[in-house]
Design an enzyme around this catalytic site. Sequence first.
Site, PDB file in Angstrom:
ATOM      1  N   GLY A 177       0.794  -1.224   0.000  1.00  0.00           N
ATOM      2  CA  GLY A 177       0.000   0.000   0.000  1.00  0.00           C
ATOM      3  C   GLY A 177       0.826   1.273   0.000  1.00  0.00           C
ATOM      4  N   SER A 178       0.170   2.405  -0.109  1.00  0.00           N
ATOM      5  CA  SER A 178       0.780   3.729  -0.019  1.00  0.00           C
ATOM      6  C   SER A 178      -0.215   4.767  -0.496  1.00  0.00           C
ATOM      7  CB  SER A 178       2.079   3.815  -0.808  1.00  0.00           C
ATOM      8  OG  SER A 178       2.724   5.026  -0.482  1.00  0.00           O
TER       9      SER A 178
END
Length: 213
Positions: A177-178
Site C-alpha cells: 500500500g501507499s
Amino acid sequence: MSFLCCQSVIAKGAFHWIAIPLLIGIFATVASIQHMSFPLYFVANAFFLIAVLMMIFFRDPPRAIGKGIVSPADGKVLKVDHKSGELSIFMNIHNVHVNRAPIEGKVVEVERFPGGHSPAYSEKARKNERVEITIMSRLGPMKVIQIAGLVARRIVPYVRHGMYLQKGQRIGMIVFGSGVTVEMPDRVRIIVKEGQKVRAGETSVGEVVHDLD
C-alpha cells in the site's frame, strides 16, 4: 451497467511473497518431524502464518465496476482539489494493493521516477518514488500516479505504452500500500469528499460535466 471485472484471487507479481514463506514452512515441518524438534515445529508454524498474512495482503478480489470515473485504489480520500482536478487516496496496509484504471482509454505514457519514501499522507510524498501512467480517454488525458511510501518500497505496473484499457482493468500494484493520485481532465467533476472510503473500480469518484461555464 456494472460487471465483475477480471476474476482473480492473488495479485499478479505477488506469488514469490507467498511461495517463499510457504516453502520454508513445509521444509521446517518435515525437519521437525524427522528430528522431533519443537523449535523447528514453532518455526514452521510461524512461516505458515506469514504465508497466510501475505495471501491476505496480496488478495485481489473481483469488482463490480461502478459508473462514471471510478476510484483507482482502495483506501481513504486524502485530498480533493476541485480547481486542479486532483484526487489523492491513501492506501493503508490492510487495503487491497492492486490499482485499477479509472476510465477507458489508451496508455500513452508510463514513467517511473526515483525518489524518497516519506509517509504517503505527508506533503513530501509527491517527491517519493512513483510511477505515472497517462491514459488518453474520450475526455482527454488522465494521469494516475502510484506513489511509494514509508513501508511500500516497490511499485509494480501491469501496463505499458500503447495498451488499451477498459475501465476497472488492473493497472498495477503498490507492495504493502501507499498512495495514488489522479489528475482529472477539465470535463470531470470530483464527487467524493476528503475522508471518504473508496474501493478500486467500484466507487464512482467523478462525473462528466456536460455544460461548462
